[in-house]
Design a protein around this motif. Structure first.
Motif, PDB file in Angstrom:
ATOM      1  N   GLU A   8       0.616  -1.422  -0.010  1.00  0.00           N
ATOM      2  CA  GLU A   8      -0.044  -0.026   0.071  1.00  0.00           C
ATOM      3  C   GLU A   8       0.987   1.226   0.181  1.00  0.00           C
ATOM      4  N   ASP A   9       0.633   2.139  -0.784  1.00  0.00           N
ATOM      5  CA  ASP A   9       1.300   3.293  -0.833  1.00  0.00           C
ATOM      6  C   ASP A   9       0.758   4.520  -0.112  1.00  0.00           C
ATOM      7  N   THR A  26      -2.291   5.181   9.162  1.00  0.00           N
ATOM      8  CA  THR A  26      -2.856   3.963   8.422  1.00  0.00           C
ATOM      9  C   THR A  26      -3.636   3.119   9.044  1.00  0.00           C
ATOM     10  N   ARG A  69       0.522  -6.885   6.655  1.00  0.00           N
ATOM     11  CA  ARG A  69       0.362  -5.552   5.524  1.00  0.00           C
ATOM     12  C   ARG A  69       1.823  -4.871   5.089  1.00  0.00           C
ATOM     13  N   LEU A  71       3.519  -1.451   3.735  1.00  0.00           N
ATOM     14  CA  LEU A  71       3.227   0.066   3.349  1.00  0.00           C
ATOM     15  C   LEU A  71       4.486   0.748   2.655  1.00  0.00           C
TER      16      LEU A  71
END
Length: 75
Positions: A8-9, A26, A69, A71
């Motif tokens: 995820e950006d 986030t 996740r 990032l």
């Protein structure tokens, strides 16, 4: 930067952002206490290495991983 859909950006809002801030921003963690606990327990990685400093300054292109996740810090 690669176009990896598993990453995820996240915009740093500038050139850098602190690790604790990105984890809360986030929604990965809810509070500073949660951030501290995750970091102390070794659950947070930056660029593939366990990171133990919640104040670590992250820069564009750095990858933060926690649990499942990932990032990527973007400008």
């Amino acid at each position: 930067m690669t176009n990896d859909p598993s990453i995820e950006d996240v915009s740093a809002g500038g050139e850098s952002i602190r690790l604790g801030h990105i984890l809360k921003f986030t929604g990965l963690l809810d509070s500073g206490g949660d951030v501290k606990g995750a970091i102390v327990s070794g659950r947070v990685m930056v660029n593939g290495e366990v990171e133990r400093r919640r104040g670590r300054q992250l820069h564009v292109g750095d990858i933060v991983s926690m649990d499942e996740r990932r990032l990527r810090v973007c400008p």
